[in-house]
Design a protein around this motif. Structure first.
Motif, PDB file in Angstrom:
ATOM      1  N   GLY A  30      -3.989   3.299   1.167  1.00 49.75           N
ATOM      2  CA  GLY A  30      -4.228   2.541   2.390  1.00 49.75           C
ATOM      3  C   GLY A  30      -2.999   2.320   3.243  1.00 49.75           C
ATOM      4  O   GLY A  30      -3.019   1.505   4.161  1.00 49.75           O
ATOM      5  N   GLN A  31      -1.906   3.053   2.982  1.00 50.17           N
ATOM      6  CA  GLN A  31      -0.695   2.891   3.787  1.00 50.17           C
ATOM      7  C   GLN A  31      -0.882   3.564   5.140  1.00 50.17           C
ATOM      8  O   GLN A  31      -1.103   4.766   5.215  1.00 50.17           O
ATOM      9  N   THR A  32      -0.814   2.773   6.207  1.00 50.71           N
ATOM     10  CA  THR A  32      -1.004   3.321   7.553  1.00 50.71           C
ATOM     11  C   THR A  32       0.307   3.483   8.315  1.00 50.71           C
ATOM     12  O   THR A  32       0.372   4.283   9.240  1.00 50.71           O
TER      13      THR A  32
ATOM     14  N   ASN B 145       0.861  -1.174   0.000  1.00 45.74           N
ATOM     15  CA  ASN B 145       0.000   0.000   0.000  1.00 45.74           C
ATOM     16  C   ASN B 145       0.904   1.233   0.000  1.00 45.74           C
ATOM     17  O   ASN B 145       1.846   1.309   0.780  1.00 45.74           O
TER      18      ASN B 145
ATOM     19  N   ASP C 133      -1.589   7.625   1.527  1.00 48.42           N
ATOM     20  CA  ASP C 133      -2.854   7.599   2.265  1.00 48.42           C
ATOM     21  C   ASP C 133      -3.995   7.004   1.442  1.00 48.42           C
ATOM     22  O   ASP C 133      -4.743   6.164   1.936  1.00 48.42           O
TER      23      ASP C 133
ATOM     24  N   LYS D 114       4.205   4.506   7.698  1.00 54.34           N
ATOM     25  CA  LYS D 114       5.047   5.148   6.682  1.00 54.34           C
ATOM     26  C   LYS D 114       6.457   4.560   6.677  1.00 54.34           C
ATOM     27  O   LYS D 114       7.462   5.217   6.921  1.00 54.34           O
TER      28      LYS D 114
END
Length: 113
Positions: free
Chosen positions: A92-94, A86, A89, A96
């Motif tokens: 869906g990258q939660t 992902n 944002d 970093k």
């Protein structure tokens, strides 16, 4: 990065249930699994996301993909697996920190639900 949870896991500051580790990568079980087998594979070097892959650091992605079949065999994913990244944002990258989700142990429908 001082506040990156995956950097802290990679450096042993936060415990994880490890599947594989070497000097370049760490693979560990996801705390909120989305499949019977859900492992995160991270580079130990901090790279924020796929947006930040460069000519100088892209070898780590190839290395992760070289190790993926070995991990899948160790995890008994003979029927196949899915690798997901992902990015950003909206992707869906939660966390970093570049990471790949290895999902398996069941049929993976498409599109994902």
């Amino acid at each position: 990065m001082d506040d990156c949870i995956f950097c802290k896991i990679a450096h042993g500051e936060i415990p994880s249930k490890k599947v594989y580790e070497d000097d370049k990568i760490l693979a560990f079980y996801d705390l909120d699994p989305k499949a019977p087998v859900h492992v995160l594979i991270i580079p130990k070097e901090h790279i924020s996301s796929a947006w930040d892959i460069t000519e100088e650091n892209s070898d780590i992605v190839a290395y992760i993909f070289q190790k993926a079949p070995q991990l899948a065999k160790e995890l008994a994913l003979e029927g196949g697996f899915r690798l997901v990244n992902n990015c950003g944002d909206n992707g869906g990258q939660t966390v970093k920190h570049l990471h790949f989700h290895m999902l398996g142990g069941r049929f993976m429908a498409w599109p994902p639900g």
